[in-house]
Design a protein around this motif. Structure first.
Motif, mmCIF file in Angstrom:
data_model
loop_
_atom_site.group_PDB
_atom_site.id
_atom_site.type_symbol
_atom_site.label_atom_id
_atom_site.label_comp_id
_atom_site.label_asym_id
_atom_site.label_seq_id
_atom_site.Cartn_x
_atom_site.Cartn_y
_atom_site.Cartn_z
ATOM 1 N N LYS A 158 0.995 -1.687 -0.134
ATOM 2 C CA LYS A 158 0.125 -0.019 -0.115
ATOM 3 C C LYS A 158 0.517 1.366 0.313
ATOM 4 C CE LYS A 158 -4.172 -2.361 0.901
ATOM 5 N NZ LYS A 158 -4.975 -2.542 1.775
ATOM 6 N N PHE A 159 2.155 1.160 1.130
ATOM 7 C CA PHE A 159 3.042 2.533 1.519
ATOM 8 C C PHE A 159 3.592 2.916 -0.051
ATOM 9 C CE2 PHE A 159 6.542 4.165 1.732
ATOM 10 C CZ PHE A 159 5.993 5.215 2.153
ATOM 11 N N LEU A 160 4.442 1.880 -1.148
ATOM 12 C CA LEU A 160 4.717 1.572 -2.204
ATOM 13 C C LEU A 160 3.520 2.276 -3.760
ATOM 14 C CD1 LEU A 160 7.633 -1.007 -2.635
ATOM 15 C CD2 LEU A 160 7.365 1.490 -3.225
ATOM 16 N N GLY A 161 2.323 1.930 -3.130
ATOM 17 C CA GLY A 161 1.436 1.935 -4.236
ATOM 18 C C GLY A 161 0.947 2.881 -4.930
ATOM 19 N N ASP A 162 0.374 4.115 -3.258
ATOM 20 C CA ASP A 162 0.298 5.501 -2.721
ATOM 21 C C ASP A 162 1.506 6.329 -3.332
ATOM 22 O OD1 ASP A 162 -2.179 4.381 -1.454
ATOM 23 O OD2 ASP A 162 -1.977 4.189 -0.490
ATOM 24 N N GLN A 163 2.728 5.762 -3.022
ATOM 25 C CA GLN A 163 3.735 7.095 -3.326
ATOM 26 C C GLN A 163 4.319 6.929 -4.882
ATOM 27 O OE1 GLN A 163 5.268 8.672 -1.146
ATOM 28 N NE2 GLN A 163 4.120 7.988 0.757
ATOM 29 N N LEU A 164 3.905 5.972 -5.023
ATOM 30 C CA LEU A 164 4.137 6.134 -6.662
ATOM 31 C C LEU A 164 2.954 6.275 -7.521
ATOM 32 C CD1 LEU A 164 6.278 2.656 -6.838
ATOM 33 C CD2 LEU A 164 6.868 4.983 -7.389
ATOM 34 N N LYS A 165 2.055 6.294 -6.958
ATOM 35 C CA LYS A 165 0.320 6.662 -7.065
ATOM 36 C C LYS A 165 -0.364 5.448 -8.057
ATOM 37 C CE LYS A 165 1.066 11.352 -6.669
ATOM 38 N NZ LYS A 165 2.516 11.158 -6.222
ATOM 39 N N GLY A 166 0.422 4.020 -7.824
ATOM 40 C CA GLY A 166 -0.496 3.023 -8.689
ATOM 41 C C GLY A 166 0.410 2.701 -10.123
ATOM 42 N N LYS A 167 1.672 3.567 -10.637
ATOM 43 C CA LYS A 167 2.109 3.328 -11.728
ATOM 44 C C LYS A 167 3.545 3.429 -11.794
ATOM 45 C CE LYS A 167 1.795 5.447 -15.751
ATOM 46 N NZ LYS A 167 1.621 6.891 -16.189
ATOM 47 N N GLY A 168 4.530 2.208 -12.366
ATOM 48 C CA GLY A 168 6.017 2.476 -12.188
ATOM 49 C C GLY A 168 6.763 0.290 -12.088
ATOM 50 N N LYS A 169 7.948 0.364 -11.352
ATOM 51 C CA LYS A 169 8.252 -0.345 -11.496
ATOM 52 C C LYS A 169 9.184 -0.934 -9.689
ATOM 53 C CE LYS A 169 8.936 -1.773 -16.092
ATOM 54 N NZ LYS A 169 10.255 -0.686 -17.298
ATOM 55 N N VAL A 170 8.745 -1.985 -9.589
ATOM 56 C CA VAL A 170 9.251 -2.318 -8.247
ATOM 57 C C VAL A 170 10.024 -3.726 -8.556
ATOM 58 C CG1 VAL A 170 8.432 -3.211 -5.777
ATOM 59 C CG2 VAL A 170 7.826 -1.343 -7.146
ATOM 60 N N VAL A 171 10.957 -3.479 -7.477
ATOM 61 C CA VAL A 171 11.850 -4.570 -7.235
ATOM 62 C C VAL A 171 11.372 -4.987 -5.804
ATOM 63 C CG1 VAL A 171 14.431 -5.526 -6.884
ATOM 64 C CG2 VAL A 171 14.023 -3.909 -8.539
ATOM 65 N N GLY A 199 -0.960 -1.629 -12.366
ATOM 66 C CA GLY A 199 0.120 -0.647 -13.291
ATOM 67 C C GLY A 199 1.587 -0.964 -12.564
ATOM 68 N N ILE A 200 1.736 -1.194 -11.904
ATOM 69 C CA ILE A 200 2.668 -1.470 -11.386
ATOM 70 C C ILE A 200 3.312 -3.147 -11.290
ATOM 71 C CG2 ILE A 200 4.108 -1.432 -9.210
ATOM 72 C CD1 ILE A 200 2.496 0.458 -7.688
ATOM 73 N N THR A 201 4.984 -2.448 -12.532
ATOM 74 C CA THR A 201 4.889 -4.321 -12.046
ATOM 75 C C THR A 201 6.381 -4.590 -11.613
ATOM 76 O OG1 THR A 201 5.425 -3.488 -14.136
ATOM 77 C CG2 THR A 201 6.767 -5.703 -14.130
ATOM 78 N N VAL A 202 6.147 -5.912 -11.228
ATOM 79 C CA VAL A 202 6.827 -6.602 -9.857
ATOM 80 C C VAL A 202 8.026 -7.056 -10.220
ATOM 81 C CG1 VAL A 202 6.859 -7.835 -7.621
ATOM 82 C CG2 VAL A 202 4.932 -6.149 -7.567
ATOM 83 N N PHE A 203 9.021 -6.866 -9.931
ATOM 84 C CA PHE A 203 10.078 -7.842 -10.017
ATOM 85 C C PHE A 203 10.652 -9.001 -9.015
ATOM 86 C CE2 PHE A 203 10.800 -4.993 -13.054
ATOM 87 C CZ PHE A 203 10.565 -5.103 -14.773
ATOM 88 N N ALA A 204 10.431 -10.049 -8.621
ATOM 89 C CA ALA A 204 10.052 -10.668 -7.155
ATOM 90 C C ALA A 204 11.786 -11.214 -7.523
ATOM 91 C CB ALA A 204 9.106 -11.553 -7.252
ATOM 92 N N GLU A 205 13.262 -10.700 -6.718
ATOM 93 C CA GLU A 205 13.717 -11.278 -6.408
ATOM 94 C C GLU A 205 14.320 -12.533 -5.138
ATOM 95 O OE1 GLU A 205 15.375 -10.360 -9.404
ATOM 96 O OE2 GLU A 205 14.695 -8.681 -9.536
ATOM 97 N N PRO A 206 14.484 -13.311 -5.552
ATOM 98 C CA PRO A 206 14.629 -14.840 -4.489
ATOM 99 C C PRO A 206 16.110 -14.502 -4.047
ATOM 100 C CG PRO A 206 14.715 -15.757 -7.125
ATOM 101 C CD PRO A 206 14.052 -14.442 -6.970
ATOM 102 N N THR A 207 16.324 -13.551 -2.964
ATOM 103 C CA THR A 207 17.541 -13.676 -2.150
ATOM 104 C C THR A 207 18.033 -14.801 -0.854
ATOM 105 O OG1 THR A 207 16.418 -12.482 -0.712
ATOM 106 C CG2 THR A 207 17.090 -11.141 -2.345
ATOM 107 N N GLU A 208 16.965 -15.843 -0.901
ATOM 108 C CA GLU A 208 17.310 -16.679 0.600
ATOM 109 C C GLU A 208 18.219 -15.747 2.014
ATOM 110 O OE1 GLU A 208 16.843 -19.257 0.352
ATOM 111 O OE2 GLU A 208 15.898 -19.911 -1.637
#
Lengths: 354, 347
Positions: A158-171, A199-208
């Protein structure tokens, strides 16, 4: 002859390393001196506690709070053991604690599957178990004391979504998917993003939970997509410094007003994260409550010895007890979102650590 | 006279030193060259696959990233490869990666930032870090060479002890407040490339030249092939081995320093579990666990293969559940490719 002995050596290397991956990660320390606070054990009976590890800031804080809280609650606490993030050590520690006369056990099994038979054995001996931070997949527990890890993922989303106003790319730096906390955070974050911010693209990175892996993944991703504008890290203790160091070298730490600003949300609430929030390097974190973990775990252990029972519903400490299936109760403690506005709140555990 | 048996063969392939079987010497020399290049086809295939999956793969930035991300690993592999060629083991390198910078930092930062309170001059931090690496190497050598203990068990014990020491004196905390000198090497860029890449290139070049063309370097192969024969031939085996262990410790400390700079902190678990990958890279690169065989160039290729696979998997966005299975699968395919292209049995 020579070849034979080398082959044996290789096999030995492999097996040795298998067992070592866990114990190599954490030495034996951090177990604080035996608490002497609880000679007047109210409910009768000693409480045994096992610390899951002593090599992260979060668990070190928890380990420090435990003897302190035991004194406050008047609990007869046995010298804590440390299972170094290894379920086999946890099992033997629990056996040692029970043979030394523990009447209740507090533990934090990081491997939530493999602890089931131990829980059954403890149940057959009528020893109540309180687990902290994680919920065992199977087996009887008196109470699970845990922050709602799904809420971590949702709050971050929610925090990221609101700050980015629903658009962008998130890692997103995922924790280990073999731990329930990593899974919960990842799933909740993904679901919330999909439902609320398509509208936000999420790149989920496995990190262990490893900083090196996160740093490499972020570096690669930033080259591939220079317009990334959000990062969600599921553990500040592991990922904060590597992330900031990488962004610094790319000159990407800029104030939120700058269009190049990357919004960063973390989880844990360690002192360094709070400092980074004050300095504007990251934007928010979800503070995992090390102090209330210790307090309520011991509270429930004591209550179990006194024969009290609990029912699902709201509690007197801003949390909710939930029946997670099969009559197993879980006290879901609140985990506040910390931003620039409330970062100086003295109640945050990260502000109480020296 | 004695030197000629050890030092004269100019090929860096190594097998001539390993007491070639009667009649097989000539053939072995040719194949030894191939072994050096065995992974090159696999690397080419990976580059093509990477370019097909994601155009950004071939960008200079991305390839630089791949190199930079592998620098610490490659230094450890260099250290391990030399020790393996000499016929010994060192598992403790991964703990040195954490301990050396942690102790170096803790001795110079104030106690308020989780330091030890000694507040030594900041300029001493990096030298202390490197010195600790060398001391660890020397201690390993002492136990293994002087007291004749098993290298495997000694370094296994050291792996645990060193990690325990680090956690003990840092109290399990990550060290965040680092002096500039610790950050420099992991971040600086020299002539457009990260400094760490240059450092690795120089280290490997020095290693390849020394092991290939200098007397003491050739002696390492001789010792790994047959220590008794080497001693009989006049090689001062113990002195060479001491040097090998101390240099390996130094390289591990340097790797730790680079990692510290790149990640901006010394994590309590820094380097933890790396020894797996180190052995994987060395063995994929053709270093024999029996000693006496393999080249540093091959080991470097092994590191590059692992780095490229990691990078491609990240770019392709492989899901977390499957990444390990695919990673392992690709390593197996690369090995098969190497087997096919050289036609030589692997060991």
């Amino acid at each position: 002859m020579r070849r034979g002995s080398t082959a044996t050596a290789c096999v030995a290397l492999f097996t040795a390393c298998l067992t070592l991956t866990a114990c190599g990660s954490s030495g034996s320390s951090g177990t604080t001196a035996p608490s002497e606070g609880g000679s007047a054990a109210a409910g009768g009976g000693k409480v045994g506690i096992d610390f899951p590890r002593a090599d992260t800031d979060f668990w070190n804080s928890y380990n420090k709070y435990v003897p302190q809280m035991a004194t406050e609650l008047g609990i007869d606490l046995m010298p804590p053991t440390n299972s170094q993030n290894d379920v086999a050590k946890l099992v033997s520690n629990v056996q040692a604690l029970t043979s030394q006369g523990a009447k209740a056990i507090v533990m934090a099994p990081q491997d939530t599957g493999a602890i089931a038979t131990t829980l059954d054995q403890l149940d057959s001996k009528k020893i109540p178990v309180v687990t902290v931070d994680t919920r065992p997949d199977k087996g009887k527990t008196f109470m699970v004391v845990r922050a709602d890890n799904r809420a971590y993922g949702e709050k971050a989303c929610k925090f990221l979504g609101d700050q980015l106003k629903g658009k962008g790319k998130v890692v997103e730096f995922q924790g280990s998917l073999s731990s329930v906390n990593g899974r919960d955070r990842s799933e909740a974050f993904a679901e919330c993003m999909k439902a609320n911010y398509p509208g936000i693209t999420v790149f989920a990175e496995p990190t262990e939970w490893e900083g090196t892996k996160a740093s490499a993944a972020l570096q690669t991703r930033l080259t591939q997509h220079p317009d990334i504008n959000g990062i969600y890290m599921q553990a500040g203790g592991a990922f904060l410094a590597p992330t900031l160091q990488l962004l610094k070298s790319k000159n990407l730490i800029v104030p939120p007003t700058d269009p190049k600003h990357i919004f960063i949300v973390s989880n844990d609430g360690i002192p360094q994260e709070l400092k980074a929030i004050r300095e504007g390097q990251i934007d928010a974190t979800v503070s995992q409550p090390a102090d209330t973990y210790a307090k309520w775990a011991l509270f429930y252990a004591k209550a179990a010895l006194e024969g009290k029972t609990f029912a699902p519903g709201a509690t007197d400490h801003d949390s909710t007890i939930v029946d997670v299936g099969g009559g197993r109760l879980e006290d879901q403690l609140p985990a506040p979102l910390v931003t620039k506005d409330n970062v100086d709140d003295p109640n945050l555990w990260g502000n109480q650590v020296k | 006279m004695t030197e000629t048996t050890v030092a004269s063969p100019g090929s860096p392939g190594g097998s001539p030193d390993k007491a070639p079987p009667p009649g097989g010497g000539h053939n072995g020399l040719g194949l030894a060259r191939f072994r050096d290049l065995a992974l090159v086809p696999a690397i080419l295939v990976l580059i093509v696959v990477g370019a097909l999956i994601e155009p950004a793969f071939l960008s200079a930035d991305n390839l630089t990233n791949v190199l930079q991300q592998q620098t610490e690993l490659s230094l450890l592999v260099l250290a391990e490869a030399i020790i393996l060629i000499a016929g010994k083991f060192d598992l403790s390198l991964e703990s040195t990666v954490g301990l050396a910078p942690a102790l170096g930092v803790a001795l110079v930062i104030p106690a308020a930032s989780n330091g030890l309170g000694t507040d030594l001059p900041v300029a001493l931090g990096v030298p202390i870090c490197l010195l600790i690496g060398m001391l660890v190497g020397a201690f390993n050598a002492l136990l293994i060479l002087r007291f004749k203990l098993s290298a495997f068990i000694v370094t296994l014990g050291m792996l645990i002890v060193l990690r325990g020491l680090q956690i003990g004196f840092t109290g399990g905390q990550n060290l965040f407040a680092l002096p500039e000198s610790f950050l420099y090497l992991g971040n600086a860029r020299w002539l457009g490339l990260p400094a760490s890449v240059w450092i690795c290139a120089v280290a490997y070049a020095a290693g390849i030249v020394t092991l290939g063309y200098f007397r003491h370097g050739r002696a390492v192969y001789a010792i790994g092939g047959n220590a008794d024969a080497a001693r009989a031939a006049g090689v001062r085996t113990d002195r060479v081995m001491w040097t090998v262990f101390v240099v390996a410790g130094l390289l591990a400390a340097l790797a730790g320093l680079l990692m510290t700079g790149r990640l901006g902190s010394v994590a309590a678990a820094q380097g933890d579990g790396m020894i797996f990958t180190v052995f994987a890279a060395a063995v994929i690169g053709g270093i024999s666990l029996d000693g006496g065989k393999g080249t540093l160039f091959g080991a470097l290729c092994g590191v590059l293969v692992l780095g490229l696979i990691n990078n491609i998997l990240t770019l392709a966005g492989v899901s977390a559940q499957w990444i390990q299975a695919i990673y392992g699968g690709i390593i197996l395919i690369a090995l098969m490719l190497a087997r096919l292209t050289t036609g030589k049995a692997q060991d």
